[in-house]
Design a protein around this motif. Structure first.
Motif, PDB file in Angstrom:
ATOM      1  N   VAL A 145       0.855  -1.191   0.000  1.00  0.00           N
ATOM      2  CA  VAL A 145       0.000   0.000   0.000  1.00  0.00           C
ATOM      3  C   VAL A 145       0.886   1.234   0.000  1.00  0.00           C
ATOM      4  CG1 VAL A 145      -1.771   1.286   1.228  1.00  0.00           C
ATOM      5  CG2 VAL A 145      -1.829  -1.224   1.211  1.00  0.00           C
ATOM      6  N   GLU A 146       0.701   2.057  -1.035  1.00  0.00           N
ATOM      7  CA  GLU A 146       1.510   3.252  -1.214  1.00  0.00           C
ATOM      8  C   GLU A 146       0.728   4.491  -0.820  1.00  0.00           C
ATOM      9  OE1 GLU A 146       3.107   1.296  -5.369  1.00  0.00           O
ATOM     10  OE2 GLU A 146       1.189   2.296  -5.053  1.00  0.00           O
ATOM     11  N   SER A 147       1.469   5.532  -0.461  1.00  0.00           N
ATOM     12  CA  SER A 147       0.860   6.830  -0.207  1.00  0.00           C
ATOM     13  C   SER A 147       1.899   7.913  -0.433  1.00  0.00           C
ATOM     14  CB  SER A 147       0.323   6.911   1.221  1.00  0.00           C
ATOM     15  OG  SER A 147       1.364   6.750   2.157  1.00  0.00           O
ATOM     16  N   GLY A 148       1.419   9.147  -0.606  1.00  0.00           N
ATOM     17  CA  GLY A 148       2.322  10.277  -0.648  1.00  0.00           C
ATOM     18  C   GLY A 148       2.481  10.962  -1.980  1.00  0.00           C
ATOM     19  N   GLY A 149       1.849  10.495  -3.028  1.00  0.00           N
ATOM     20  CA  GLY A 149       1.972  11.171  -4.314  1.00  0.00           C
ATOM     21  C   GLY A 149       1.193  12.477  -4.327  1.00  0.00           C
ATOM     22  N   GLY A 150       1.306  13.189  -5.441  1.00  0.00           N
ATOM     23  CA  GLY A 150       0.571  14.433  -5.561  1.00  0.00           C
ATOM     24  C   GLY A 150       1.201  15.365  -6.569  1.00  0.00           C
ATOM     25  N   LEU A 151       0.760  16.625  -6.498  1.00  0.00           N
ATOM     26  CA  LEU A 151       1.235  17.672  -7.398  1.00  0.00           C
ATOM     27  C   LEU A 151       2.210  18.569  -6.645  1.00  0.00           C
ATOM     28  CD1 LEU A 151       1.052  19.389 -10.027  1.00  0.00           C
ATOM     29  CD2 LEU A 151      -0.920  20.549  -8.969  1.00  0.00           C
ATOM     30  N   VAL A 152       3.340  18.847  -7.267  1.00  0.00           N
ATOM     31  CA  VAL A 152       4.347  19.701  -6.645  1.00  0.00           C
ATOM     32  C   VAL A 152       5.003  20.552  -7.727  1.00  0.00           C
ATOM     33  CG1 VAL A 152       6.184  17.969  -6.852  1.00  0.00           C
ATOM     34  CG2 VAL A 152       6.311  19.701  -5.044  1.00  0.00           C
ATOM     35  N   GLN A 153       5.459  21.728  -7.344  1.00  0.00           N
ATOM     36  CA  GLN A 153       6.147  22.606  -8.289  1.00  0.00           C
ATOM     37  C   GLN A 153       7.587  22.145  -8.506  1.00  0.00           C
ATOM     38  OE1 GLN A 153       5.785  26.634  -6.842  1.00  0.00           O
ATOM     39  NE2 GLN A 153       3.731  26.855  -7.706  1.00  0.00           N
ATOM     40  N   PRO A 154       8.156  22.481  -9.649  1.00  0.00           N
ATOM     41  CA  PRO A 154       9.578  22.153  -9.863  1.00  0.00           C
ATOM     42  C   PRO A 154      10.440  22.694  -8.729  1.00  0.00           C
ATOM     43  CG  PRO A 154       8.575  22.880 -11.908  1.00  0.00           C
ATOM     44  CD  PRO A 154       7.546  23.097 -10.844  1.00  0.00           C
ATOM     45  N   GLY A 167      10.450  21.375  -5.810  1.00  0.00           N
ATOM     46  CA  GLY A 167       9.811  20.973  -4.568  1.00  0.00           C
ATOM     47  C   GLY A 167      10.162  19.557  -4.153  1.00  0.00           C
ATOM     48  N   SER A 168       9.510  19.117  -3.068  1.00  0.00           N
ATOM     49  CA  SER A 168       9.793  17.801  -2.498  1.00  0.00           C
ATOM     50  C   SER A 168       8.500  17.037  -2.245  1.00  0.00           C
ATOM     51  CB  SER A 168      10.546  17.948  -1.172  1.00  0.00           C
ATOM     52  OG  SER A 168      11.796  18.579  -1.346  1.00  0.00           O
ATOM     53  N   LEU A 169       8.622  15.739  -2.303  1.00  0.00           N
ATOM     54  CA  LEU A 169       7.545  14.830  -1.917  1.00  0.00           C
ATOM     55  C   LEU A 169       8.169  13.609  -1.260  1.00  0.00           C
ATOM     56  CD1 LEU A 169       5.117  14.634  -5.010  1.00  0.00           C
ATOM     57  CD2 LEU A 169       4.579  15.582  -2.763  1.00  0.00           C
ATOM     58  N   ARG A 170       7.380  12.961  -0.422  1.00  0.00           N
ATOM     59  CA  ARG A 170       7.834  11.716   0.174  1.00  0.00           C
ATOM     60  C   ARG A 170       6.800  10.634  -0.074  1.00  0.00           C
ATOM     61  NH1 ARG A 170       9.161  10.549   6.504  1.00  0.00           N
ATOM     62  NH2 ARG A 170       6.886  10.534   6.601  1.00  0.00           N
ATOM     63  N   LEU A 171       7.246   9.540  -0.642  1.00  0.00           N
ATOM     64  CA  LEU A 171       6.392   8.391  -0.868  1.00  0.00           C
ATOM     65  C   LEU A 171       6.668   7.342   0.189  1.00  0.00           C
ATOM     66  CD1 LEU A 171       6.773   7.916  -4.745  1.00  0.00           C
ATOM     67  CD2 LEU A 171       5.199   9.401  -3.496  1.00  0.00           C
ATOM     68  N   SER A 172       5.603   6.662   0.615  1.00  0.00           N
ATOM     69  CA  SER A 172       5.774   5.571   1.555  1.00  0.00           C
ATOM     70  C   SER A 172       5.031   4.338   1.056  1.00  0.00           C
ATOM     71  CB  SER A 172       5.279   5.964   2.944  1.00  0.00           C
ATOM     72  OG  SER A 172       3.888   6.224   2.911  1.00  0.00           O
ATOM     73  N   CYS A 173       5.507   3.190   1.487  1.00  0.00           N
ATOM     74  CA  CYS A 173       4.917   1.922   1.068  1.00  0.00           C
ATOM     75  C   CYS A 173       5.021   0.946   2.231  1.00  0.00           C
ATOM     76  CB  CYS A 173       5.642   1.380  -0.155  1.00  0.00           C
ATOM     77  SG  CYS A 173       5.118  -0.272  -0.685  1.00  0.00           S
ATOM     78  N   ALA A 174       3.907   0.317   2.542  1.00  0.00           N
ATOM     79  CA  ALA A 174       3.876  -0.671   3.621  1.00  0.00           C
ATOM     80  C   ALA A 174       3.482  -2.029   3.058  1.00  0.00           C
ATOM     81  CB  ALA A 174       2.892  -0.240   4.696  1.00  0.00           C
ATOM     82  N   GLN A 233      -0.191  -0.510  -6.129  1.00  0.00           N
ATOM     83  CA  GLN A 233      -1.162  -0.060  -7.129  1.00  0.00           C
ATOM     84  C   GLN A 233      -0.690   1.170  -7.883  1.00  0.00           C
ATOM     85  OE1 GLN A 233      -1.343   0.559  -3.925  1.00  0.00           O
ATOM     86  NE2 GLN A 233      -2.017   2.677  -3.660  1.00  0.00           N
ATOM     87  N   GLY A 234       0.333   1.816  -7.388  1.00  0.00           N
ATOM     88  CA  GLY A 234       0.874   3.005  -8.041  1.00  0.00           C
ATOM     89  C   GLY A 234       0.304   4.283  -7.466  1.00  0.00           C
ATOM     90  N   THR A 235       1.136   5.310  -7.437  1.00  0.00           N
ATOM     91  CA  THR A 235       0.706   6.623  -6.973  1.00  0.00           C
ATOM     92  C   THR A 235       1.259   7.677  -7.932  1.00  0.00           C
ATOM     93  OG1 THR A 235       0.645   8.122  -5.055  1.00  0.00           O
ATOM     94  CG2 THR A 235       2.679   6.894  -5.385  1.00  0.00           C
ATOM     95  N   GLN A 236       0.395   8.619  -8.314  1.00  0.00           N
ATOM     96  CA  GLN A 236       0.778   9.623  -9.313  1.00  0.00           C
ATOM     97  C   GLN A 236       1.611  10.719  -8.677  1.00  0.00           C
ATOM     98  OE1 GLN A 236      -0.004   9.826 -12.800  1.00  0.00           O
ATOM     99  NE2 GLN A 236       1.496  11.497 -12.715  1.00  0.00           N
ATOM    100  N   VAL A 237       2.724  11.039  -9.314  1.00  0.00           N
ATOM    101  CA  VAL A 237       3.542  12.188  -8.952  1.00  0.00           C
ATOM    102  C   VAL A 237       3.579  13.111 -10.165  1.00  0.00           C
ATOM    103  CG1 VAL A 237       5.867  12.998  -8.401  1.00  0.00           C
ATOM    104  CG2 VAL A 237       4.947  10.966  -7.266  1.00  0.00           C
ATOM    105  N   THR A 238       3.145  14.350  -9.968  1.00  0.00           N
ATOM    106  CA  THR A 238       3.143  15.334 -11.046  1.00  0.00           C
ATOM    107  C   THR A 238       3.956  16.540 -10.612  1.00  0.00           C
ATOM    108  OG1 THR A 238       0.946  14.620 -11.773  1.00  0.00           O
ATOM    109  CG2 THR A 238       1.717  16.764 -12.541  1.00  0.00           C
ATOM    110  N   VAL A 239       4.949  16.885 -11.426  1.00  0.00           N
ATOM    111  CA  VAL A 239       5.803  18.029 -11.150  1.00  0.00           C
ATOM    112  C   VAL A 239       5.516  19.073 -12.226  1.00  0.00           C
ATOM    113  CG1 VAL A 239       8.139  18.854 -10.729  1.00  0.00           C
ATOM    114  CG2 VAL A 239       7.535  16.469 -10.216  1.00  0.00           C
TER     115      VAL A 239
END
Length: 121
Positions: free
Chosen positions: A5-14, A16-23, A113-119
């Motif tokens: 199970v993944e979490s943490g994706g999203g939209l971020v500006q160039p 920027g930072s994001l953190r993805l986690s998977c359990a 299942q995959g999580t979308q990251v958009t920069v």
């Protein structure tokens, strides 16, 4: 079977930072390798980073120095800290685990299942 199970994706500006986690959960004896891959439409899924249960880490050249992978063996989790993000990092990010159900069991590969990251600005 193993569930990721993944979490943490999203939209971020160039920049920027994001953190993805998977359990990982399920029928787990050990997880020799956990990692992250990514895929954009029309292209093959590609390695981002992997980490073994004894701490060996491998990064794709494109993310070296910007992304950091880590794992908690006791909790069967893996994190991906992504800094200095670029538009070309935009993709669906997938958690991967190679797991054994028993000490002598054959390692099997599992995917989240995959999580979308958009920069994007």
């Amino acid at each position: 079977q193993v569930q990721l199970v993944e979490s943490g994706g999203g939209l971020v500006q160039p920049g920027g930072s994001l953190r993805l986690s998977c359990a990982a959960s399920g029928n787990i004896f050990s997880i020799p390798t956990m990692g992250w891959y990514r895929q954009v439409p029309g292209k093959q899924r590609e390695l981002v980073a992997t980490v073994t249960n004894d701490g060996n880490i491998n990064y794709a050249d494109s993310v070296q120095g910007r992304f950091t992978i880590s794992r908690d063996n006791a909790k069967n989790t893996v994190l991906l800290q992504m800094n200095s993000l670029k538009p070309e990092d935009t993709a669906v990010y997938y958690c991967q685990a190679v797991s054994r159900a028993t000490m002598s069991g054959v390692p099997r590969q599992y995917w989240g299942q995959g999580t979308q990251v958009t920069v994007s600005s």
